[in-house]
Design a protein around this motif. Structure first.
Motif, PDB file in Angstrom:
ATOM      1  N   ILE A  49       0.886  -1.172   0.000  1.00 18.75           N
ATOM      2  CA  ILE A  49       0.000   0.000   0.000  1.00 18.75           C
ATOM      3  C   ILE A  49       0.916   1.211   0.000  1.00 18.75           C
ATOM      4  O   ILE A  49       1.896   1.255   0.747  1.00 18.75           O
ATOM      5  CB  ILE A  49      -0.989   0.001   1.188  1.00 18.75           C
ATOM      6  N   GLY A  69      -4.746   6.493   2.564  1.00 23.97           N
ATOM      7  CA  GLY A  69      -4.339   5.119   2.885  1.00 23.97           C
ATOM      8  C   GLY A  69      -5.450   4.371   3.603  1.00 23.97           C
ATOM      9  O   GLY A  69      -5.749   3.210   3.287  1.00 23.97           O
ATOM     10  N   THR A  70      -6.075   5.026   4.558  1.00 20.83           N
ATOM     11  CA  THR A  70      -7.180   4.396   5.291  1.00 20.83           C
ATOM     12  C   THR A  70      -8.327   4.068   4.346  1.00 20.83           C
ATOM     13  O   THR A  70      -8.926   2.988   4.425  1.00 20.83           O
ATOM     14  CB  THR A  70      -7.677   5.348   6.407  1.00 20.83           C
ATOM     15  N   VAL A  79       0.923   5.631  -0.677  1.00 18.73           N
ATOM     16  CA  VAL A  79       0.292   6.916  -1.013  1.00 18.73           C
ATOM     17  C   VAL A  79       1.428   7.882  -1.335  1.00 18.73           C
ATOM     18  O   VAL A  79       2.474   7.854  -0.667  1.00 18.73           O
ATOM     19  CB  VAL A  79      -0.569   7.428   0.175  1.00 18.73           C
ATOM     20  N   ARG A 112      -1.173  11.213   5.021  1.00 21.78           N
ATOM     21  CA  ARG A 112      -1.831  11.754   6.220  1.00 21.78           C
ATOM     22  C   ARG A 112      -3.057  12.588   5.874  1.00 21.78           C
ATOM     23  O   ARG A 112      -3.397  13.524   6.569  1.00 21.78           O
ATOM     24  CB  ARG A 112      -0.851  12.588   7.067  1.00 21.78           C
ATOM     25  N   SER A 113      -3.700  12.240   4.736  1.00 25.94           N
ATOM     26  CA  SER A 113      -4.960  12.935   4.421  1.00 25.94           C
ATOM     27  C   SER A 113      -6.102  11.927   4.313  1.00 25.94           C
ATOM     28  O   SER A 113      -7.141  12.238   3.748  1.00 25.94           O
ATOM     29  CB  SER A 113      -4.808  13.749   3.132  1.00 25.94           C
ATOM     30  N   GLY A 114      -5.867  10.717   4.814  1.00 22.21           N
ATOM     31  CA  GLY A 114      -6.930   9.717   4.846  1.00 22.21           C
ATOM     32  C   GLY A 114      -6.961   8.782   3.644  1.00 22.21           C
ATOM     33  O   GLY A 114      -7.774   7.863   3.594  1.00 22.21           O
TER      34      GLY A 114
HETATM   35  C1  LIG Z   1       1.335   3.820   5.244  1.00 15.39           C
HETATM   36  C2  LIG Z   1       0.578   4.745   4.269  1.00 15.39           C
HETATM   37  C3  LIG Z   1      -0.019   3.932   3.134  1.00 15.39           C
HETATM   38  C4  LIG Z   1      -0.538   5.456   5.051  1.00 15.39           C
HETATM   39  O1  LIG Z   1      -1.304   6.240   4.141  1.00 15.39           O
HETATM   40  P1  LIG Z   1      -1.831   7.696   4.528  1.00 15.39           P
HETATM   41  O2  LIG Z   1      -2.742   8.145   3.460  1.00 15.39           O
HETATM   42  O3  LIG Z   1      -0.652   8.556   4.842  1.00 15.39           O
HETATM   43  O4  LIG Z   1      -2.605   7.398   5.895  1.00 15.39           O
HETATM   44  P2  LIG Z   1      -3.913   8.110   6.459  1.00 15.39           P
HETATM   45  O5  LIG Z   1      -3.893   9.570   6.133  1.00 15.39           O
HETATM   46  O6  LIG Z   1      -5.089   7.329   6.051  1.00 15.39           O
HETATM   47  O7  LIG Z   1      -3.609   7.964   7.991  1.00 15.39           O
HETATM   48  C5  LIG Z   1      -4.579   7.550   8.879  1.00 15.39           C
HETATM   49  C6  LIG Z   1      -3.976   7.504  10.242  1.00 15.39           C
HETATM   50  O8  LIG Z   1      -2.813   6.689  10.282  1.00 15.39           O
HETATM   51  C7  LIG Z   1      -1.718   7.445  10.766  1.00 15.39           C
HETATM   52  N1  LIG Z   1      -0.584   7.083   9.946  1.00 15.39           N
HETATM   53  C8  LIG Z   1      -0.380   7.393   8.658  1.00 15.39           C
HETATM   54  N2  LIG Z   1       0.783   6.871   8.224  1.00 15.39           N
HETATM   55  C9  LIG Z   1       1.297   6.211   9.270  1.00 15.39           C
HETATM   56  C10 LIG Z   1       2.459   5.483   9.479  1.00 15.39           C
HETATM   57  N3  LIG Z   1       3.348   5.328   8.486  1.00 15.39           N
HETATM   58  N4  LIG Z   1       2.668   4.939  10.671  1.00 15.39           N
HETATM   59  C11 LIG Z   1       1.797   5.110  11.671  1.00 15.39           C
HETATM   60  N5  LIG Z   1       0.660   5.804  11.558  1.00 15.39           N
HETATM   61  C12 LIG Z   1       0.414   6.345  10.372  1.00 15.39           C
HETATM   62  C13 LIG Z   1      -2.093   8.895  10.572  1.00 15.39           C
HETATM   63  O9  LIG Z   1      -1.463   9.715  11.514  1.00 15.39           O
HETATM   64  C14 LIG Z   1      -3.565   8.854  10.782  1.00 15.39           C
HETATM   65  O10 LIG Z   1      -3.863   8.825  12.160  1.00 15.39           O
HETATM   66  P3  LIG Z   1      -4.895   9.849  12.782  1.00 15.39           P
HETATM   67  O11 LIG Z   1      -6.184   9.614  12.024  1.00 15.39           O
HETATM   68  O12 LIG Z   1      -4.955   9.431  14.199  1.00 15.39           O
HETATM   69  O13 LIG Z   1      -4.294  11.181  12.515  1.00 15.39           O
HETATM   70  C15 LIG Z   1       1.517   5.850   3.713  1.00 15.39           C
HETATM   71  O14 LIG Z   1       2.088   6.560   4.783  1.00 15.39           O
HETATM   72  C16 LIG Z   1       2.616   5.349   2.794  1.00 15.39           C
HETATM   73  O15 LIG Z   1       2.427   5.239   1.575  1.00 15.39           O
HETATM   74  N6  LIG Z   1       3.806   5.049   3.353  1.00 15.39           N
HETATM   75  C17 LIG Z   1       4.946   4.589   2.561  1.00 15.39           C
HETATM   76  C18 LIG Z   1       4.783   3.149   2.096  1.00 15.39           C
HETATM   77  C19 LIG Z   1       4.557   2.182   3.256  1.00 15.39           C
HETATM   78  O16 LIG Z   1       5.254   2.225   4.268  1.00 15.39           O
HETATM   79  N7  LIG Z   1       3.566   1.311   3.089  1.00 15.39           N
HETATM   80  C20 LIG Z   1       3.159   0.367   4.137  1.00 15.39           C
HETATM   81  C21 LIG Z   1       3.911  -0.902   4.123  1.00 15.39           C
HETATM   82  S1  LIG Z   1       3.582  -1.926   2.739  1.00 15.39           S
END
Ligand SMILES: CC(C)(COP(=O)(O)OP(=O)(O)OC[C@H]1O[C@@H](n2cnc3c(N)ncnc32)[C@H](O)[C@@H]1OP(=O)(O)O)[C@@H](O)C(=O)NCCC(=O)NCCS
Length: 142
Positions: free
Chosen positions: A62, A74-75, A64, A70-72
């Motif tokens: 996954i 990924g969720t 983003v 951090r704009s929702g």
């Molecule tokens: C992990 C990932 C997919 C999350 O997507 P995102 O769109 O940033 O996440 P969201 O905005 O939906 O975040 C939702 C919540 O998770 C938290 N969150 C986001 N990324 C996080 C992370 N890497 N670790 C812990 N918490 C995280 C946010 O703070 C948020 O919490 P809140 O609602 O309490 O503020 C994104 O950070 C990413 O692409 N990371 C790089 C690739 C990776 O590590 N992928 C996962 C392993 S395969």
């Protein structure tokens, strides 16, 4: 924000942003194993999955775009996939991440996964790969 299955027109973007081979990306589009998220009409992220033992849905990746994290998005991707798997009758979800990478692990736990063991993958990476499981058997269909 729109979350939908990946389609053939997403291929160039997925080739640019996913690190799987072009052939694997094409195959996953064909087998409906991508979800993508659009923000303001532009692709912002993807979730790619497969099936462990050919049965249990396994989130391979996954991602983003960094500027849009951090704009929702990924969720939203994760929930769309989970709903689709519940709809297919899946009882469990799986994923994994590298032990040394604390952030992906925190992300998986936040989404309800529990660590289920690790394997030594030193031929590919310096720390073990931790596997995660999520029981979705009690999750109602949307
Ligand atoms: C992990 C990932 C997919 C999350 O997507 P995102 O769109 O940033 O996440 P969201 O905005 O939906 O975040 C939702 C919540 O998770 C938290 N969150 C986001 N990324 C996080 C992370 N890497 N670790 C812990 N918490 C995280 C946010 O703070 C948020 O919490 P809140 O609602 O309490 O503020 C994104 O950070 C990413 O692409 N990371 C790089 C690739 C990776 O590590 N992928 C996962 C392993 S395969």
């Amino acid at each position: 924000m729109i979350v939908r299955r990946g389609r053939s027109e997403d291929l160039p973007w997925l080739i640019e942003h996913d690190d799987a081979s072009d052939d694997w990306i094409k195959r996953c589009i064909q087998f409906e194993e991508y979800f993508v998220v659009e923000l303001d009409g532009e692709l912002a992220g993807f979730l790619r999955f497969s099936r462990f033992w050919g049965k249990i849905p396994y989130m391979d990746m996954i991602r983003v775009l960094p500027s849009l994290q951090r704009s929702g998005a990924g969720t939203a991707l994760f929930r769309a996939w989970e709903r689709a798997m519940v709809g297919e009758g899946a009882q469990h979800l799986m994923t994994s991440s590298e032990w040394a990478e604390a952030e992906p692990q925190a992300w998986h736990r936040r989404n309800g996964f529990k660590a289920a063991g690790s394997i030594d993958l030193r031929i590919f990476q310096s720390s073990p790969e931790i596997f995660f499981l999520k029981d979705i058997s009690g999750t109602p269909e949307a």
